[in-house]
Scaffold this motif. Structure first.
Motif, mmCIF file in Angstrom:
data_model
loop_
_atom_site.group_PDB
_atom_site.id
_atom_site.type_symbol
_atom_site.label_atom_id
_atom_site.label_comp_id
_atom_site.label_asym_id
_atom_site.label_seq_id
_atom_site.Cartn_x
_atom_site.Cartn_y
_atom_site.Cartn_z
ATOM 1 N N GLY A 156 0.817 -1.207 0.000
ATOM 2 C CA GLY A 156 0.000 0.000 0.000
ATOM 3 C C GLY A 156 0.853 1.260 0.000
ATOM 4 N N LEU A 159 2.406 1.905 -3.416
ATOM 5 C CA LEU A 159 1.439 2.506 -4.331
ATOM 6 C C LEU A 159 1.239 3.986 -4.018
ATOM 7 N N ILE A 237 -4.108 5.941 3.584
ATOM 8 C CA ILE A 237 -4.069 4.491 3.390
ATOM 9 C C ILE A 237 -5.123 3.877 4.295
ATOM 10 N N ILE A 262 -5.283 4.995 -0.967
ATOM 11 C CA ILE A 262 -4.979 3.579 -1.214
ATOM 12 C C ILE A 262 -5.872 2.727 -0.312
#
Length: 283
Positions: A156, A159, A237, A262
């Protein structure tokens, strides 16, 4: 050998006597020393097994569509037997295994190496070598058992592409969320942790994060904006597990223009297009 299995039809979790796995080419045969419980994922499977057939269907609508398609081609009785057979299969629980290589059929690994893998809860596991990693001598088995869970949070973060000094929010600080908090702080980010469990938030605070508890009346959006000094956070996140779409909606509202969101966990996805379009958010 002993292995923990889950019955998806009746919901029973049991320790069974199972035959030791054969070691295929490119695999390692590992004698387990430590196996970590991933409470969120494994509880979800246990709860799914305990639920009734209607509840199972509601939780997996895409599977219901497949069942109806099969009814059209194979008929109702054959389809019903297939569904019962599928649910009647015991599945292994666990994916955070640490052990010692007992047999190696892969280059780079030798008998006696301590390794971490995504093997299940069992005395002996056979795992492809590319899903195994050697454990350094200064890392204990217990610490190494967090590797697979930490890699989920790490994916995560990769990304999200955080940079030094950015303001990040982690929504849901269970096991993966707490690991994500620590990884972001190691990246040099400022972190705000959001959760309904005060004990988890205290742990996040001990790692250096600021915290927000909506169950105590704190507003996540207002807290996120204040945390970012009014500019909007650089990234969010989401490591929570909930049917609600609130975590994604709140993430969009507290993000800056062109912020990154994310989703690592599982949430509802009833999204407002305007929230994402106007800020050009990456999701």
């Amino acid at each position: 050998m002993k292995q923990i299995m889950q019955d998806l039809a009746k919901g029973h979790t049991s320790i069974v006597e199972a035959p030791a796995p054969n070691n295929a080419g490119g695999h390692l045969l590992i004698d387990t020393t430590v196996s970590l419980i991933s409470s969120g994922t494994e509880r979800m499977l246990v709860d799914f097994g305990k639920s009734g057939l209607l509840a199972k269907a509601r939780s997996q609508p895409e599977k219901v569509i497949q069942v109806f398609e099969k009814v059209k081609t194979d008929g109702a009785m054959i389809t019903l037997d297939a569904v019962r057979s599928k649910l009647g299969q015991l599945i292994p629980l666990g994916y955070c295994n640490v052990g010692v290589v007992g047999e190696s059929r892969a280059e780079g690994f030798n008998v006696g190496d301590r390794v971490v893998s995504n093997g299940p809860h069992a005395d002996v596991v056979s795992v492809p070598h590319h899903l195994c990693a050697k454990i350094p001598n200064n890392v204990s088995d217990e610490a190494a058992s967090f590797t697979v869970l930490a890699s989920i949070g790490l994916q995560g973060i990769r990304l999200a592409k955080p940079t030094l000094g950015e303001a990040f929010v982690v929504t849901g600080v269970g096991l993966i969320g707490l690991l994500t908090v620590q990884l972001l702080i190691a990246h040099g980010c400022r972190v705000l942790a959001i959760d309904l469990d005060q004990a988890k938030l205290e742990m996040a605070r001990s790692f250096g994060a600021e915290t927000c508890n909506p169950s105590a009346g704190e507003d996540p959006i207002a807290t996120g904006l204040a945390f970012s000094r009014g500019a909007g956070v650089d990234g969010v996140i989401i490591t929570a597990s909930t049917k609600s779409s609130d975590p994604v909606t709140q993430a969009a509202c507290m993000s800056r223009k062109r912020g990154r969101i994310i989703l690592v966990g599982v949430t509802g996805l009833e999204l407002n297009r305007a929230d994402f379009y106007e800020k050009e958010l990456t999701f």
